[in-house]
Design a protein around this motif. Structure first.
Motif, short mmCIF file in Angstrom:
data_model
loop_
_atom_site.label_atom_id
_atom_site.label_comp_id
_atom_site.label_asym_id
_atom_site.label_seq_id
_atom_site.Cartn_x
_atom_site.Cartn_y
_atom_site.Cartn_z
N THR A 44 55.19 37.90 -29.48
CA THR A 44 55.88 38.57 -28.36
C THR A 44 57.32 38.94 -28.72
OG1 THR A 44 56.50 36.41 -27.41
CG2 THR A 44 54.47 37.44 -26.60
N SER A 45 57.90 38.24 -29.69
CA SER A 45 59.28 38.53 -30.11
C SER A 45 59.33 39.53 -31.27
CB SER A 45 59.99 37.23 -30.53
OG SER A 45 60.01 36.30 -29.48
N ASN A 46 58.15 39.94 -31.74
CA ASN A 46 58.06 40.90 -32.85
C ASN A 46 58.85 40.45 -34.07
OD1 ASN A 46 56.45 42.87 -31.43
ND2 ASN A 46 58.28 43.41 -30.26
N LEU A 47 58.68 39.17 -34.43
CA LEU A 47 59.39 38.63 -35.58
C LEU A 47 58.63 38.94 -36.88
CD1 LEU A 47 60.46 35.17 -34.11
CD2 LEU A 47 61.72 37.34 -34.10
N ASP A 48 59.37 38.93 -37.98
CA ASP A 48 58.81 39.25 -39.29
C ASP A 48 57.91 38.12 -39.79
OD1 ASP A 48 58.23 40.01 -41.85
OD2 ASP A 48 60.31 40.22 -42.52
N ARG A 49 56.61 38.30 -39.66
CA ARG A 49 55.66 37.26 -40.05
C ARG A 49 55.68 36.99 -41.56
NH1 ARG A 49 52.07 34.70 -37.46
NH2 ARG A 49 51.67 35.02 -35.25
N ASN A 50 56.16 37.93 -42.34
CA ASN A 50 56.22 37.73 -43.79
C ASN A 50 57.23 36.67 -44.19
OD1 ASN A 50 54.28 39.75 -44.41
ND2 ASN A 50 55.86 41.34 -44.15
N ARG A 51 58.13 36.36 -43.25
CA ARG A 51 59.16 35.36 -43.55
C ARG A 51 59.01 34.09 -42.71
NH1 ARG A 51 64.68 36.94 -42.79
NH2 ARG A 51 64.12 38.77 -41.55
N ILE A 52 57.85 33.93 -42.05
CA ILE A 52 57.64 32.74 -41.20
C ILE A 52 56.32 32.07 -41.58
CG2 ILE A 52 57.46 31.85 -38.85
CD1 ILE A 52 58.74 34.42 -37.84
N ASN A 53 56.38 30.77 -41.80
CA ASN A 53 55.19 29.93 -41.93
C ASN A 53 55.14 29.01 -40.72
OD1 ASN A 53 53.54 30.06 -44.48
ND2 ASN A 53 55.60 30.07 -45.35
N VAL A 54 54.01 28.96 -40.04
CA VAL A 54 53.81 28.04 -38.91
C VAL A 54 52.91 26.90 -39.37
CG1 VAL A 54 52.94 27.77 -36.57
CG2 VAL A 54 54.14 29.88 -37.21
N LEU A 55 53.42 25.67 -39.26
CA LEU A 55 52.67 24.51 -39.72
C LEU A 55 52.55 23.47 -38.60
CD1 LEU A 55 54.33 23.91 -43.23
CD2 LEU A 55 52.28 25.25 -42.71
#
Length: 239
Positions: A44-55
């Motif tokens: 929803t925040s349109n953040l750059d998924r290429n720079r985020i890992n969710v663990l």
């Protein structure tokens, strides 16, 4: 590119930290029990998924912490411990499970995972650890002393950790925070004029300097110093 590990990343302040660290060019490892909520926030925040890992990270599952750290995709430059849990003081006095959960999340979980992180001397990246604490831990007050005791313990741990890591040039900061407009405070009767927004507090996290104790907002700075100096007899009259 530097990496920040945010533990307890589903908190309102932590989510704003994710945004602000990304804006500063960091990659982010966002760790929480509630991965679905984090994924929704990122979308929803349109953040750059290429720079985020969710663990997945459970602060109270101490036995999992060593493996969690060992399995990180990259060892972090900055670690933010933002996990928190709160129950009403009366409930904490009558139901030890609630008190124990606060101890496990607010203090014991932080000590457990941060000990694993700092004992890895092969991680040459590590340069800063930031812990989110609370003004509730400055002095014991009858309205919230069980919760406050967990935050006081965490602050003292961070203070000693700062000394332990000084020879390695690793900075440790404690954010001593007042009232924030977050889900953890929903339903509480708090002074509206003292409320801070999560993104405001996040700026203090992301821009932390060398000072150990960081108290966001000048009103809370005044309250912090008054609380520290107030005679015991007057502290006893506080709610």
């Amino acid at each position: 590119m530097k990496t920040v590990l945010i533990l307890g990343a589903n908190s309102d302040v932590a989510k704003q930290c994710i945004k602000q660290y990304l804006a500063k060019g960091f990659s982010v490892i966002a760790a929480s029990r509630n991965m679905t909520s984090l994924e929704d926030f990122i979308d929803t925040s349109n953040l750059d998924r290429n720079r985020i890992n969710v663990l997945y990270f459970d602060a109270a599952n101490f036995d999992s912490h060593q493996k969690f750290y060992a399995d990180l995709p990259v060892k972090p430059h900055i670690v933010v411990y933002a996990a928190g849990f709160l129950v009403d003081n009366q409930k904490a006095l009558t139901d030890f499970k609630g008190a124990m959960q606060m101890m496990e999340v607010n203090y014991m979980g932080g000590v457990s995972i941060l000990n694993h992180i700092v004992m890895d001397q092969n991680n040459k990246n590590l340069e800063r650890i930031i812990g989110l604490s609370s003004l509730s831990g400055v002095r014991g007050r009858k309205s919230n002393f069980v919760y406050g005791s967990t935050k006081a313990a965490f602050t003292q741990y961070l203070a000693g950790l700062r000394q332990e890591l000084s020879s390695r040039k690793i900075i440790v900061n404690a954010l001593v925070i007042g009232y924030i407009r977050t889900k953890i405070n929903e339903g509480l009767e708090l002074n509206e004029s003292l409320m801070m927004e999560p993104d405001y507090v996040a700026r203090y996290v992301v821009n932390a300097g060398n000072t150990f104790t960081i108290v966001p907002n000048f009103k809370w700075k005044i309250i912090y110093h008054i609380l520290r100096l107030l005679p015991e007899g007057l502290v006893a009259k506080l709610p």
